[in-house]
Design an enzyme around this catalytic site. Structure first.
Site, short mmCIF file in Angstrom:
data_model
loop_
_atom_site.label_atom_id
_atom_site.label_comp_id
_atom_site.label_asym_id
_atom_site.label_seq_id
_atom_site.Cartn_x
_atom_site.Cartn_y
_atom_site.Cartn_z
N SER A 259 50.43 33.74 38.92
CA SER A 259 50.45 34.93 38.07
C SER A 259 51.88 35.37 37.78
O SER A 259 52.81 35.12 38.56
CB SER A 259 49.73 36.09 38.74
OG SER A 259 48.42 35.71 39.08
N1 SAM Z 1 47.37 35.03 42.54
C1 SAM Z 1 47.58 33.64 42.28
C2 SAM Z 1 49.01 33.25 42.44
O1 SAM Z 1 49.85 34.13 42.53
O2 SAM Z 1 49.28 32.06 42.41
C3 SAM Z 1 47.21 33.25 40.90
C4 SAM Z 1 45.81 33.08 40.70
S1 SAM Z 1 45.30 32.33 39.24
C5 SAM Z 1 45.78 33.43 38.00
C6 SAM Z 1 43.58 32.58 39.43
C7 SAM Z 1 42.94 31.71 40.45
O3 SAM Z 1 41.60 32.13 40.62
C8 SAM Z 1 42.89 30.25 40.07
O4 SAM Z 1 43.58 29.48 40.99
C9 SAM Z 1 41.38 29.94 40.06
O5 SAM Z 1 41.10 28.64 40.55
C10 SAM Z 1 40.85 31.00 41.00
N2 SAM Z 1 39.44 31.32 40.89
C11 SAM Z 1 38.67 31.47 39.79
N3 SAM Z 1 37.41 31.79 40.12
C12 SAM Z 1 37.38 31.85 41.50
C13 SAM Z 1 36.38 32.15 42.44
N4 SAM Z 1 35.13 32.45 42.10
N5 SAM Z 1 36.73 32.13 43.73
C14 SAM Z 1 37.96 31.83 44.13
N6 SAM Z 1 38.95 31.53 43.28
C15 SAM Z 1 38.67 31.56 41.98
#
Ligand code: SAM
Length: 665
Positions: A62
């Protein structure tokens, strides 16, 4: 290493504290956690830009500001038990682990979980528990939590997560009815069955895929069907009421609608693409009226100074130097070599005939640095010595635009070793080019640059070309600052109360402070600088469209194509205007005109920016950015449907005119 530490400190100051995040523990945590360790090695140079970056499995780390915003909104404090859903690279969990007592984090991609765990181990962050799974169901065994952060967009706040909050706990989650744009919501559990909800503004996250999120195919997951969000009052209706319908640009009443700006020192006319006929024709009509009836002295456009100087000589009936190079012959040729721009040039020349110089109207380019020629020289040189680096340079010039938000671009545009080796030679070449152009400018009949200004330009050229080569905010800011200084010099040269029309892209003329450019990336622009300098005597007028066709290329240096413009995004300002149902109109956004509408339009919404490159296939990431429309512009000109400009290729001389007229001068 020290460079990265400095960059981290600067990121915290500029992008986090500078944008209003006040939580000291959070700022300290962000000063501590090395973000470069959470991105791929080749991506470290971008780690402290305020952007999302690719982390594998099609996911992104992010944007740092959003991480800070969410952590602050969730009120993460010492001793808290925290859950993060969507751990991705692990960066946000790592930051929270420096503040809270214990962090639980869930990520659905095992490869990302494993990489994040390795990072925590290497950094010795031992108060984070990480697992692979569907985080939309939460982590019931570890509940209740004082704070839950969801880093992916859900159709509704997952019920399981609400229920896993402690009383007093906060859930921060992006919520939106389509999978690409959301509103950030804070839900506070105030009692066993009582929750309070707040809207924290627009955000863009990847979808939350899981039982209480979206299904893999983008539909709603089965267990999450619930009542949709209540619809707000109709903004399109209010836009329709405030809109002043306009006739076609060639009808006299079109330009008359802009007389309200006639007392301004500068009227800046935008465009939301570099290849739309209606925007040129509208600006032509307004410019003629401002020149003819209101004494505006010149039009200054987003074009290279030397090329525009040749056009200026042409419209003023001055002779051209014997060795004059052909103008507007470099990519993107259609931006000025088009029938619509030629119409203004013709008109200026006809109007200036027989008038003395002081009463003639001029035509100038604001890109004093001869940007197009410099980029062409860099690419030609790299094509010869290191084609791989040339490819990277093309990508950077084509895509690191201020509105660009496509993490994949960074992946393609990571600097290679060869690129650094070429830098000195490239910068030298650009400096020589500038020096010869400045001599040329000095030889002009119209003396614009004095010796001191020329010396200043040459002295800063090296820095300019270096940062231009590396892309990013600094090169943008240098360019727009110079565009503004050029405008100021031109105004000064035309007399103390001279008035000017400026033609440049919306990204240059809409006040950057009220767009993602300024707010998220610290970028300024000529519109902002004009407002700061001239106050209400600067009119910033943006242009927009819903759909149609546009002249654009797919990559820097590529062929011009007439591309279909996708219908505007459902969360965009364009879609609101489209839904208002007025085919052509002027919206006066200045304070005190339509106050209720103005207030309703203040919260950030998406706006589309198409430059010389248009990539419909990645449109949301590549061409949309958040703006506050009534703060960005004083007025907005709307054409619901638009057409591509009529390009005049060198092989297509204009009928009845000498082969080189008017752009081959
Ligand atoms: N906060 C993270 C970072 O700083 O790197 C960035 C996260 S990224 C924007 C969103 C993440 O949510 C992705 O890696 C995606 O695989 C995960 N994601 C989506 N749906 C999910 C779920 N149901 N459970 C867990 N992770 C999920």
């Amino acid at each position: 290493m020290r460079d990265l530490e400095r960059a981290r400190e600067r990121m915290v100051e500029t992008h986090i504290a500078g944008r209003g995040v006040r939580d000291r523990a959070l700022l300290d945590a962000m000063r501590t956690v090395p973000r470069e360790r959470f991105v791929d090695a080749g991506m470290a140079e971008f780690a402290y830009e305020d952007s999302p970056l690719p982390i594998g499995a099609g996911q992104t780390i992010s944007q740092p500001y959003i991480v800070a915003l969410m952590i602050e909104a969730a009120g993460v404090a010492a001793g808290d038990r925290v859950l993060e859903v969507g751990a991705g690279s692990g960066y946000a969990a790592a930051v929270m682990s420096r503040i809270a007592g214990h962090v639980h984090a869930i990520e659905r991609h095992a490869s990302l979980t494993e990489a994040a765990q390795r990072r925590f181990d290497a950094l010795g962050y031992d108060n984070i528990e990480l697992r692979t799974g569907d985080g939309s169901r939460g982590w019931p065994e570890a509940a209740p939590f004082d704070a839950i952060l969801v880093a992916a967009g859900a159709p509704e706040p997952p019920r399981a997560l609400r229920e896993q909050l402690a009383i007093g706990g906060r859930l921060v989650v992006p919520v939106g009815e389509d999978a690409t744009g959301q509103r950030l919501r804070r839900i506070t559990r105030v009692g066993e069955d009582d929750y309070e909800e707040e809207d924290l503004g627009g955000v863009r996250f990847v979808p939350l895929i899981g039982e209480q999120g979206w299904a893999e195919d983008g539909s709603r997951a089965a267990s999450n069907h619930g009542a949709g969000q209540a619809r707000g009052r109709s903004l399109p209706q209010r836009i329709a009421e405030a809109a002043e319908p306009l006739p076609a640009p060639d009808a006299p009443a079109f330009a008359a609608a802009f007389d309200r700006f006639a007392d301004c020192r500068v009227v800046l006319l935008g465009e939301c693409s570099h290849g739309t006929s209606e925007f040129y024709r509208a600006r032509d009509a307004v410019t003629r009226r401002l020149v003819e009836q209101h004494g505006f002295r010149f039009v200054a456009v987003e074009a290279d100074w030397p090329d525009a100087a040749a056009v200026n000589r042409h419209v003023r009936h001055l002779s051209q130097p014997a060795d004059a190079a052909p103008v507007f012959r470099r990519f993107p040729t259609w931006m000025w070599r088009n029938a619509e721009a030629a119409a203004l040039v013709d008109w200026l020349r006809a109007r200036n005939r027989g008038r003395d110089a002081a009463r003639q109207a001029g035509f100038y380019g604001l890109d004093i640095y001869n940007m197009g020629a410099s980029i062409a020289a860099v690419l030609a040189y790299l094509d010869e010595v290191d084609p791989g680096s040339a490819e990277v340079a093309r990508e950077r010039y084509g895509c690191l635009t201020p509105w660009q938000n496509d993490p994949a671009t960074y992946g393609r545009a990571v600097l290679r070793e060869g690129y650094r080796k070429c830098e000195q030679a490239v910068v030298r070449q650009c400096r020589d080019l500038l020096q010869s152009r400045l001599q040329y400018a000095a030889a002009d009949g119209e003396r614009f640059l004095d010796a001191a200004q020329s010396a200043r330009l040459v002295a800063s050229a090296e820095r300019y070309y270096r940062v231009m080569y590396y892309g990013g905010a600094e090169s943008w800011n240098l360019r727009d600052t110079h565009m503004f200084e050029t405008l100021e010099h031109l105004l000064h040269a035309h007399g103390d109360d001279a008035k000017a029309v400026v033609w440049a892209h919306n990204s240059h003329i809409g006040d950057a402070r009220h767009t993602e450019m300024g707010a998220a990336r610290d970028e300024l622009n000529i519109g902002q600088l004009c407002r700061e300098r001239f106050g209400e005597a600067a009119a910033l007028i943006g242009f927009g469209t819903h759909a149609g066709t546009v002249a654009a290329a797919s990559h820097w240096g590529g062929d011009m194509q007439v591309k279909r413009v996708r219908p505007s995004h459902r969360d965009s300002v364009e879609r609101l205007c489209h839904d208002a149902g007025v085919p052509r109109c002027l919206l006066d956004l200045r304070a005190g005109r339509h106050e209720a509408l103005r207030r309703a339009l203040l919260p950030p919404r998406l706006e589309r920016f198409i430059g010389v490159i248009y990539r419909p296939e990645t449109e949301l990431q590549s061409h949309y950015a958040q703006v506050s429309l009534p703060q960005q512009f004083d007025a907005y000109v709307w054409f619901d449907e638009t057409r591509a400009v009529t390009a005049l290729g060198p092989q297509h001389p204009r009928p009845g005119a000498p082969e080189t007229f008017p752009f081959g001068v």
